[in-house]
Design a protein around this motif. Structure first.
Motif, PDB file in Angstrom:
ATOM      1  N   ASP A   1       0.823  -1.212   0.000  1.00 33.13           N
ATOM      2  CA  ASP A   1       0.000   0.000   0.000  1.00 33.13           C
ATOM      3  C   ASP A   1       0.854   1.257   0.000  1.00 33.13           C
ATOM      4  O   ASP A   1       0.344   2.363  -0.187  1.00 33.13           O
ATOM      5  CB  ASP A   1      -0.915   0.019   1.223  1.00 33.13           C
ATOM      6  N   ARG A   2       2.167   1.080   0.237  1.00 35.98           N
ATOM      7  CA  ARG A   2       3.091   2.206   0.260  1.00 35.98           C
ATOM      8  C   ARG A   2       4.471   1.683  -0.133  1.00 35.98           C
ATOM      9  O   ARG A   2       4.729   0.492  -0.067  1.00 35.98           O
ATOM     10  CB  ARG A   2       3.154   2.845   1.652  1.00 35.98           C
ATOM     11  N   ILE A   3       5.337   2.586  -0.537  1.00 38.92           N
ATOM     12  CA  ILE A   3       6.686   2.170  -0.871  1.00 38.92           C
ATOM     13  C   ILE A   3       7.531   2.147   0.400  1.00 38.92           C
ATOM     14  O   ILE A   3       7.224   2.830   1.378  1.00 38.92           O
ATOM     15  CB  ILE A   3       7.322   3.087  -1.936  1.00 38.92           C
ATOM     16  N   GLY A   4       8.581   1.322   0.377  1.00 37.70           N
ATOM     17  CA  GLY A   4       9.421   1.232   1.566  1.00 37.70           C
ATOM     18  C   GLY A   4      10.215  -0.053   1.601  1.00 37.70           C
ATOM     19  O   GLY A   4      10.477  -0.680   0.571  1.00 37.70           O
ATOM     20  N   GLY A   5      10.603  -0.448   2.804  1.00 35.52           N
ATOM     21  CA  GLY A   5      11.398  -1.645   3.007  1.00 35.52           C
ATOM     22  C   GLY A   5      10.559  -2.908   2.897  1.00 35.52           C
ATOM     23  O   GLY A   5       9.348  -2.862   2.617  1.00 35.52           O
ATOM     24  N   PRO A   6      11.181  -4.064   3.129  1.00 33.93           N
ATOM     25  CA  PRO A   6      10.455  -5.341   3.021  1.00 33.93           C
ATOM     26  C   PRO A   6       9.229  -5.416   3.913  1.00 33.93           C
ATOM     27  O   PRO A   6       8.295  -6.182   3.632  1.00 33.93           O
ATOM     28  CB  PRO A   6      11.513  -6.374   3.432  1.00 33.93           C
ATOM     29  N   GLU A   7       9.216  -4.616   4.987  1.00 31.35           N
ATOM     30  CA  GLU A   7       8.086  -4.662   5.917  1.00 31.35           C
ATOM     31  C   GLU A   7       6.780  -4.187   5.296  1.00 31.35           C
ATOM     32  O   GLU A   7       5.692  -4.439   5.853  1.00 31.35           O
ATOM     33  CB  GLU A   7       8.392  -3.841   7.170  1.00 31.35           C
ATOM     34  N   VAL A   8       6.824  -3.519   4.146  1.00 30.29           N
ATOM     35  CA  VAL A   8       5.576  -3.042   3.530  1.00 30.29           C
ATOM     36  C   VAL A   8       4.836  -4.159   2.797  1.00 30.29           C
ATOM     37  O   VAL A   8       3.691  -3.967   2.377  1.00 30.29           O
ATOM     38  CB  VAL A   8       5.822  -1.859   2.570  1.00 30.29           C
ATOM     39  N   ILE A   9       5.472  -5.320   2.644  1.00 32.34           N
ATOM     40  CA  ILE A   9       4.816  -6.444   1.968  1.00 32.34           C
ATOM     41  C   ILE A   9       3.810  -7.073   2.927  1.00 32.34           C
ATOM     42  O   ILE A   9       4.168  -7.552   4.006  1.00 32.34           O
ATOM     43  CB  ILE A   9       5.838  -7.503   1.513  1.00 32.34           C
ATOM     44  N   GLU A  10       2.555  -7.068   2.554  1.00 31.90           N
ATOM     45  CA  GLU A  10       1.498  -7.658   3.360  1.00 31.90           C
ATOM     46  C   GLU A  10       0.789  -8.737   2.552  1.00 31.90           C
ATOM     47  O   GLU A  10       0.765  -8.701   1.321  1.00 31.90           O
ATOM     48  CB  GLU A  10       0.493  -6.590   3.803  1.00 31.90           C
ATOM     49  N   TRP A  11       0.199  -9.681   3.259  1.00 31.31           N
ATOM     50  CA  TRP A  11      -0.518 -10.778   2.593  1.00 31.31           C
ATOM     51  C   TRP A  11      -2.001 -10.665   2.874  1.00 31.31           C
ATOM     52  O   TRP A  11      -2.419 -10.469   4.020  1.00 31.31           O
ATOM     53  CB  TRP A  11       0.036 -12.134   3.059  1.00 31.31           C
ATOM     54  N   VAL A  12      -2.779 -10.774   1.804  1.00 24.74           N
ATOM     55  CA  VAL A  12      -4.225 -10.597   1.923  1.00 24.74           C
ATOM     56  C   VAL A  12      -4.944 -11.758   1.253  1.00 24.74           C
ATOM     57  O   VAL A  12      -4.412 -12.404   0.337  1.00 24.74           O
ATOM     58  CB  VAL A  12      -4.674  -9.261   1.282  1.00 24.74           C
ATOM     59  N   ASP A  13      -6.150 -12.019   1.721  1.00 28.15           N
ATOM     60  CA  ASP A  13      -7.019 -13.006   1.088  1.00 28.15           C
ATOM     61  C   ASP A  13      -7.849 -12.300   0.009  1.00 28.15           C
ATOM     62  O   ASP A  13      -8.360 -11.196   0.218  1.00 28.15           O
ATOM     63  CB  ASP A  13      -7.953 -13.641   2.115  1.00 28.15           C
ATOM     64  N   ILE A  14      -7.962 -12.958  -1.138  1.00 26.37           N
ATOM     65  CA  ILE A  14      -8.689 -12.376  -2.270  1.00 26.37           C
ATOM     66  C   ILE A  14      -9.711 -13.388  -2.792  1.00 26.37           C
ATOM     67  O   ILE A  14      -9.377 -14.552  -3.015  1.00 26.37           O
ATOM     68  CB  ILE A  14      -7.728 -12.004  -3.414  1.00 26.37           C
ATOM     69  N   ASP A  15     -10.946 -12.927  -2.971  1.00 30.86           N
ATOM     70  CA  ASP A  15     -11.980 -13.756  -3.584  1.00 30.86           C
ATOM     71  C   ASP A  15     -11.897 -13.538  -5.091  1.00 30.86           C
ATOM     72  O   ASP A  15     -12.419 -12.561  -5.629  1.00 30.86           O
ATOM     73  CB  ASP A  15     -13.351 -13.356  -3.046  1.00 30.86           C
ATOM     74  N   LEU A  16     -11.215 -14.443  -5.775  1.00 30.16           N
ATOM     75  CA  LEU A  16     -10.989 -14.266  -7.209  1.00 30.16           C
ATOM     76  C   LEU A  16     -12.281 -14.470  -7.997  1.00 30.16           C
ATOM     77  O   LEU A  16     -12.995 -15.453  -7.797  1.00 30.16           O
ATOM     78  CB  LEU A  16      -9.945 -15.269  -7.706  1.00 30.16           C
ATOM     79  N   PRO A  17     -12.567 -13.569  -8.931  1.00 28.97           N
ATOM     80  CA  PRO A  17     -13.702 -13.806  -9.829  1.00 28.97           C
ATOM     81  C   PRO A  17     -13.318 -14.844 -10.881  1.00 28.97           C
ATOM     82  O   PRO A  17     -12.152 -15.226 -11.000  1.00 28.97           O
ATOM     83  CB  PRO A  17     -13.922 -12.437 -10.461  1.00 28.97           C
ATOM     84  N   ASP A  18     -14.281 -15.274 -11.661  1.00 26.52           N
ATOM     85  CA  ASP A  18     -13.963 -16.154 -12.780  1.00 26.52           C
ATOM     86  C   ASP A  18     -13.072 -15.404 -13.769  1.00 26.52           C
ATOM     87  O   ASP A  18     -13.154 -14.180 -13.889  1.00 26.52           O
ATOM     88  CB  ASP A  18     -15.245 -16.600 -13.490  1.00 26.52           C
ATOM     89  N   PRO A  19     -12.208 -16.117 -14.479  1.00 24.90           N
ATOM     90  CA  PRO A  19     -11.381 -15.436 -15.480  1.00 24.90           C
ATOM     91  C   PRO A  19     -12.244 -14.705 -16.493  1.00 24.90           C
ATOM     92  O   PRO A  19     -13.250 -15.227 -16.976  1.00 24.90           O
ATOM     93  CB  PRO A  19     -10.608 -16.586 -16.137  1.00 24.90           C
ATOM     94  N   GLY A  20     -11.844 -13.493 -16.823  1.00 24.76           N
ATOM     95  CA  GLY A  20     -12.576 -12.703 -17.790  1.00 24.76           C
ATOM     96  C   GLY A  20     -12.154 -13.027 -19.216  1.00 24.76           C
ATOM     97  O   GLY A  20     -11.322 -13.926 -19.452  1.00 24.76           O
ATOM     98  N   PRO A  21     -12.699 -12.317 -20.188  1.00 25.22           N
ATOM     99  CA  PRO A  21     -12.321 -12.561 -21.583  1.00 25.22           C
ATOM    100  C   PRO A  21     -10.807 -12.433 -21.781  1.00 25.22           C
ATOM    101  O   PRO A  21     -10.194 -11.453 -21.360  1.00 25.22           O
ATOM    102  CB  PRO A  21     -13.076 -11.459 -22.342  1.00 25.22           C
ATOM    103  N   GLY A  22     -10.229 -13.440 -22.397  1.00 27.40           N
ATOM    104  CA  GLY A  22      -8.798 -13.423 -22.659  1.00 27.40           C
ATOM    105  C   GLY A  22      -7.935 -13.740 -21.465  1.00 27.40           C
ATOM    106  O   GLY A  22      -6.699 -13.654 -21.544  1.00 27.40           O
ATOM    107  N   GLU A  23      -8.543 -14.137 -20.340  1.00 28.45           N
ATOM    108  CA  GLU A  23      -7.784 -14.415 -19.122  1.00 28.45           C
ATOM    109  C   GLU A  23      -7.709 -15.903 -18.812  1.00 28.45           C
ATOM    110  O   GLU A  23      -8.551 -16.696 -19.265  1.00 28.45           O
ATOM    111  CB  GLU A  23      -8.393 -13.694 -17.918  1.00 28.45           C
ATOM    112  N   VAL A  24      -6.740 -16.255 -17.980  1.00 26.59           N
ATOM    113  CA  VAL A  24      -6.532 -17.622 -17.512  1.00 26.59           C
ATOM    114  C   VAL A  24      -6.363 -17.587 -15.997  1.00 26.59           C
ATOM    115  O   VAL A  24      -5.701 -16.687 -15.465  1.00 26.59           O
ATOM    116  CB  VAL A  24      -5.262 -18.235 -18.164  1.00 26.59           C
ATOM    117  N   ARG A  25      -7.002 -18.522 -15.293  1.00 29.19           N
ATOM    118  CA  ARG A  25      -6.737 -18.698 -13.866  1.00 29.19           C
ATOM    119  C   ARG A  25      -5.522 -19.597 -13.727  1.00 29.19           C
ATOM    120  O   ARG A  25      -5.495 -20.718 -14.221  1.00 29.19           O
ATOM    121  CB  ARG A  25      -7.942 -19.324 -13.161  1.00 29.19           C
ATOM    122  N   MET A  26      -4.487 -19.092 -13.053  1.00 32.60           N
ATOM    123  CA  MET A  26      -3.215 -19.798 -12.915  1.00 32.60           C
ATOM    124  C   MET A  26      -2.967 -20.092 -11.446  1.00 32.60           C
ATOM    125  O   MET A  26      -3.008 -19.193 -10.599  1.00 32.60           O
ATOM    126  CB  MET A  26      -2.090 -18.926 -13.485  1.00 32.60           C
TER     127      MET A  26
END
Length: 324
Positions: A8-33
């Motif tokens: 959410d901001r620039i900085g040191g390694p501490e700015v890396i956060e992990w979040v849960d995401i509810d992925l939608p279905d792949p859209g046109p031209g997309e692939v779920r990987m």
């Protein structure tokens, strides 16, 4: 639910956060990987620190290997179960699953393992364009490679030797000198204890080298200038030691009418044909044994912050792979 790194901001390694995401279905031209292995690259650090600005909030990482689990409308080149890889330019590879444009994916051949692909796609294609499309190195030329034991430096050494160049590599420790020698470097210089430019002149009978690959940046800029032959080319492709700024063009004239370029991969990998030609060449060099993606260390994907710290501290050797 997918898990993904976000900043959410620039900085040191501490700015890396992990979040849960509810992925939608792949859209046109997309692939779920579904990712299996993710490559760590210094450009990830540049994005995190704002050296290369990104719109925030942002994902991180551009290099990943995995399996297709679903396809969106209009996708015909991929099917569920296909092994695939990507080296960008889209960010967000630090994730266990994500939707990606099919246009940036490539099929992985059966004889290239997941970890090998994750270690070599971005760095291998970088090596290919630097040597063959940018500098156009010829057999018999002497080339200086800074950080010759690093992920890209290691590949540069092997590639250059395979095409008949003489390689002078710089490294930071005796241990890394052994690795650079094993990759094929003809001469290895310890930049912390040797005058690199002086040694380069000695090794070239005073002439200097016609081509320099410098992925370090400001910390090696003066050394590169002092090591270049008349009308030599300095290929400055990284900022691990700081950004090169305020270049006085008069210095290039005074040093012997030097050339300098600051290339980026995706200026050379624009069309599908360019991308395919480049990756085919990388796989061919892998199969021939000319390059070997030395995986010096692995981290769990969610330990990416620790991997960033190690990379920035110069504590890694060869490539680093994040395992999912």
């Amino acid at each position: 639910m997918a898990r993904a790194a976000r900043i959410d901001r620039i900085g040191g390694p501490e700015v890396i956060e992990w979040v849960d995401i509810d992925l939608p279905d792949p859209g046109p031209g997309e692939v779920r990987m579904r990712n299996v292995a993710v490559g760590l690259n210094f450009i990830d650090v540049y994005h995190r620190k704002g050296v290369y600005p990104v719109a925030l909030p942002s994902g991180l990482g551009s290099e990943a290997v995995g399996v297709v689990v679903a396809i969106g409308p209009g996708v015909t080149d991929f099917a569920p179960g296909d092994r695939v890889g990507t080296f960008g330019p889209a960010l967000g590879a630090y994730a266990n699953e994500r939707n990606v444009p099919a246009a940036i994916l490539l099929h992985l051949p059966d004889d290239i393992s997941d970890q090998t692909a994750a270690a070599v796609l971005l760095k291998g294609c970088t090596t290919e364009f630097l040597v063959e499309r940018c500098a156009r190195v010829q057999a018999g030329q002497t080339v200086l490679v800074h950080a010759a034991a690093g992920g890209t430096g290691h590949l540069l050494v092997g590639w250059l030797k395979a095409i008949g160049a003489t390689v002078i590599g710089t490294v930071g420790s005796p241990e890394k000198a052994v690795q650079a020698k094993a990759a094929g470097a003809d001469h290895v210089l310890l930049h912390k204890s040797e005058d690199v430019a002086k040694r380069v002149r000695e090794l070239t009978d005073g002439a200097g080298v016609p081509i320099i690959f410098d992925g370090v940046g400001m910390a090696t800029w003066e050394v590169s200038l002092a090591s270049a032959a008349r009308r030599g080319l300095i290929v400055s492709f990284g900022n691990a030691g700081g950004k090169v700024t305020g270049v006085d063009l008069g210095i290039l004239s005074a040093r012997g009418s030097l050339f300098v370029t600051r290339p980026t991969l995706f200026s050379y990998y624009v069309t599908p044909e360019e991308r395919q030609a480049g990756i085919d060449r990388v796989f061919a060099m892998l199969r021939s044994g000319a390059i070997t993606p030395e995986i010096g260390q692995t981290f769990a994907l969610e330990d990416a912050a620790a991997a960033h710290r190690a990379l920035e501290a110069g504590e890694t050797c060869g490539a680093t792979v994040l395992t999912v």
